[in-house]
Scaffold this motif. Structure first.
Motif: not given
Length: 93
Positions: A19-39
């Motif tokens: 069971v995942f709590e909301d705080d356990d799942i990273p928000d991939i819409s943040t600029p850091e994650w978007e940069a990681h996904i593009r890279r």
């Protein structure tokens, strides 16, 4: 059925379910994650794994004599490739 197997069957779904709590799942819409996904291209379809071969092999089922298979296996790893090469040579390819 022995007692151990019976107790394993009785394990509740809650005990085995993650069971995942909301705080356990990273928000991939943040600029850091978007940069990681593009890279890294992590979420691009078709970019994971080995690149497609220009001439992919065909999977088939073939019944062979055991001594033939053992002869190719006796030379170690790569026996399927050696068998393929022998078949190509036999048919003139």
């Amino acid at each position: 059925m022995n007692a151990r197997n019976e107790s394993m069957r009785r394990t509740s779904q809650a005990e085995t379910e993650t069971v995942f709590e909301d705080d356990d799942i990273p928000d991939i819409s943040t600029p850091e994650w978007e940069a990681h996904i593009r890279r890294t291209g992590v979420l691009q379809a078709g970019t994971r794994g080995r690149p497609r071969a220009p001439n992919p092999k065909v999977q088939t089922t073939l019944r062979l004599d055991p001594d033939v298979v053992e002869r190719f296996k006796a030379d170690g790893p790569g026996w399927q490739t050696r068998m393929n090469d022998a078949l190509r040579k036999a048919v003139g390819l």
